[in-house]
Design a protein around this motif. Structure first.
Motif, PDB file in Angstrom:
ATOM      1  N   LEU A  73       1.000  -1.222   0.070  1.00 35.47           N
ATOM      2  CA  LEU A  73      -0.125  -0.103  -0.086  1.00 35.47           C
ATOM      3  C   LEU A  73       0.853   1.267  -0.188  1.00 35.47           C
ATOM      4  O   LEU A  73       1.762   1.423   0.894  1.00 35.47           O
ATOM      5  N   TRP A  74       0.649   2.026  -1.174  1.00 33.61           N
ATOM      6  CA  TRP A  74       1.470   3.342  -1.269  1.00 33.61           C
ATOM      7  C   TRP A  74       0.456   4.318  -0.450  1.00 33.61           C
ATOM      8  O   TRP A  74      -0.499   4.413  -0.816  1.00 33.61           O
ATOM      9  N   VAL A  75       1.137   5.336   0.427  1.00 35.18           N
ATOM     10  CA  VAL A  75       0.553   6.408   1.243  1.00 35.18           C
ATOM     11  C   VAL A  75       1.431   7.463   0.994  1.00 35.18           C
ATOM     12  O   VAL A  75       2.533   7.668   1.328  1.00 35.18           O
ATOM     13  N   ASN A  76       0.604   8.626   0.533  1.00 36.60           N
ATOM     14  CA  ASN A  76       1.456   9.856   0.528  1.00 36.60           C
ATOM     15  C   ASN A  76       1.061  10.441   2.000  1.00 36.60           C
ATOM     16  O   ASN A  76       0.264  10.385   2.854  1.00 36.60           O
ATOM     17  N   HIS A  77       2.223  11.389   2.320  1.00 38.37           N
ATOM     18  CA  HIS A  77       2.162  12.351   3.470  1.00 38.37           C
ATOM     19  C   HIS A  77       2.121  13.784   3.269  1.00 38.37           C
ATOM     20  O   HIS A  77       3.221  14.244   2.485  1.00 38.37           O
ATOM     21  N   ALA A  78       0.958  14.469   3.366  1.00 34.37           N
ATOM     22  CA  ALA A  78       0.913  16.039   2.922  1.00 34.37           C
ATOM     23  C   ALA A  78       1.263  16.996   3.795  1.00 34.37           C
ATOM     24  O   ALA A  78       2.139  17.939   3.158  1.00 34.37           O
TER      25      ALA A  78
END
Length: 554
Positions: A111-116
């Motif tokens: 699972l790829w997850v961005n952090h903004a």
């Protein structure tokens, strides 16, 4: 899957199918036409029935994630959780997600997850305004970017991550990232070919060759706190979730601005097209069209397609895509009757000195777009492409300064249904508000049955007040596009206090929905007095942004 040719329609179906009718004149919704057949799905099999039946919930104001009866969620991973055996931890304010299964069972994968972004108090411990300390800067840069985690569903049906996974890794503000394309090594980026890290990563998408495009959105404050060069940020970064040796690269040909959601597709002749939104007010809608054509057999080498092509901005008034070329910018600036357009905060003499070569039109893309007549809009944050028609759906959350309180959805239909076309038809098809059942539309996603999933982005400091009172906390809505329920949006999930629900992503069988719960307790201003404690983990004294896995789909 590896041996199946990847057609344009197959790829569109993979990204999110749908091209039917968003109906009901009583709600102000316009019409979208067409549908995608199950045989066009990338995985070449029937998927689960996502929205056959759920009882819509009422808006909530509590500090819980609320779902319809029959659905449940597992908190998959939260801020600070270990994601590998090397000491890396999950970052803050997670947004875009994408699941990459190991096989067709859809129960184990990456699972790829961005952090903004990070919260100055909750993540950095900053109690007073002012410069950050060295440890705080380190945390600021580390807790943005992206996380890759290994997720699996156990025998009891509960989703978990492997905290010691060999696949788990972080991409942060400390990684070395190459600049690719026309701006690489130019004066506009201070001669840089290699830059430090990535941050402000909110939205994203996937490419036809299986890599992730991650968008740098709000980057100025981090640059200021860390003393980093502004021109090195505001780009689209490409990475491979499975291969840590894949060179991280920022594609300067796609332009530098405050990137919102991406929508990737192919033109009729096989060129790669990337539609791009912008998270700021009075910003433009963009698309990039590659010079070369996608070749499935070339695999990851197709990444080079994103280094050479044309960046356009949308002139919505005249229905045309405006190429952002340095020749056109210079010509406009040299006209005797040139007047600095609204939204450009420089005098003519400064602009003339700024725009010398093509790199300048990409590094300062927003001003170039406005100079050439592109249309400033109310924050085109969310984007999604219909699988069959190729029409682009655009979400504008709101622009309070312009009186656009609840936002709207628009449709951009390319001439002859070709994403590579130079002309298009544009219209607003739905206005947010009580009659439509939603407010402030942000992230968009089409499921396999062409239902449009809409995540709301009501500002945290406006929730449960004034015109936003009826909608309570932010939510995830479903706009049914066919059948007797094709009327107003239906609320599927209600967020905890001050959180936003974003980055929705289905497994390919559509039996699990991954969803980011971002910035719970966003307005917390005093240590020891958080406005949210979600996800209410034992021993926690504050909230933790988290990704959940939702089960219960038939």
């Amino acid at each position: 899957m590896k041996n199946k040719p990847l057609s344009r329609r197959t790829f569109l179906a993979y990204l999110g199918t749908g091209a039917v009718t968003i109906a009901a004149a009583s709600t102000g919704l316009g019409a979208f036409t067409g549908s995608a057949a199950a045989s066009d799905l990338l995985f070449d099999r029937k998927t689960g029935k996502v929205t056959d039946a759920f009882a819509p919930i009422e808006p909530g104001a509590g500090d819980e994630l609320v779902l319809p009866k029959g659905f449940r969620y597992d908190v998959l991973v939260s801020f600070g959780d270990p994601i590998n055996g090397r000491g890396d931890t999950f970052g803050y304010n997670n947004e875009f997600t994408r699941f990459f299964p190991f096989d067709d069972k859809q129960v184990n994968g990456l699972l790829w997850v961005n952090h903004a972004s990070v919260h100055p108090l909750l993540a950095l411990g900053q109690r007073q305004p002012g410069p950050l300390g060295a440890d705080q800067v380190k945390s600021l840069l580390y807790n943005q970017g992206a996380s890759i985690v290994e997720a699996y569903r156990d025998r009891e049906g509960k989703w978990k991550i492997k905290p010691d996974s060999a696949y788990g890794r972080r991409i942060t503000g400390y990684d070395r990232v190459e600049l690719s394309g026309p701006a690489r090594g130019t004066h506009a980026v201070k001669g840089a070919a290699l830059v430090q890290g990535t941050f402000g990563n909110g939205a994203g998408s996937v490419t036809p060759w299986g890599t992730v495009l991650s968008c740098e959105g709000d980057f100025e404050s981090t640059c200021g706190s860390a003393g980093l060069e502004l021109s090195h940020y505001g780009w689209v970064i490409e990475a491979d979730p499975f291969d840590g040796n894949f060179k991280l690269r920022k594609h300067t040909a796609l332009g530098r601005f405050h990137h919102g959601q991406l929508a990737v597709t192919l033109s009729k002749d096989g060129r790669v097209v990337v539609y791009m939104g912008d998270t700021t007010t009075d910003s433009c809608l963009y698309k990039f069209v590659s010079s070369g054509k996608f070749q499935a057999a070339s695999g990851k080498a197709n990444a080079d397609l994103l280094t050479d092509g044309t960046l356009y901005a949308a002139d919505l008034v005249n229905g045309r895509w405006v190429p952002l070329t340095i020749e056109a910018v210079k010509k406009a600036l040299n006209r005797d009757d040139f007047q600095v357009p609204f939204g450009v905060n420089q005098i003519k003499e400064v602009l003339v000195e700024r725009y010398k070569e093509q790199a300048d039109a990409l590094v300062y893309a927003q001003d170039a777009a406005l100079i050439l007549g592109a249309t400033p809009t109310d924050r085109p944050t969310g984007l999604a492409v219909h699988a069959k028609s190729g029409a682009l759906i655009v979400a504008y959350p709101n622009n309070i300064r312009h009186g656009n309180i609840h936002g709207h959805l628009a449709q951009l239909a390319e001439q002859d249904g070709d994403a590579g076309a130079a002309a298009f038809d544009y219209e607003i098809v739905s206005y947010g508000g009580r009659s439509s059942g939603y407010s402030s539309p942000g992230t968009l996603l089409f499921d396999d049955r062409s239902n449009l999933w809409v995540a709301s982005e009501i500002p945290a400091d406006k929730l449960n007040q004034g015109a936003y009172t009826p909608f309570r906390n932010n939510g995830l809505y479903v706009v049914r596009t066919a059948g007797q329920d094709a009327v107003a949006a239906q609320l599927f999930a209600s967020a905890p206090v001050e959180a936003a629900l974003t980055g929705p992503c289905f497994t390919a069988d559509e039996r699990t929905l991954f969803l980011s719960v971002s910035h719970p307790g966003q307005t917390t201003a005093q240590a020891g007095r958080p406005t949210s404690l979600w996800p209410h983990r034992s021993g926690d004294s504050g909230p933790r942004p988290s990704v959940v896995a939702i089960s219960g789909f038939a």
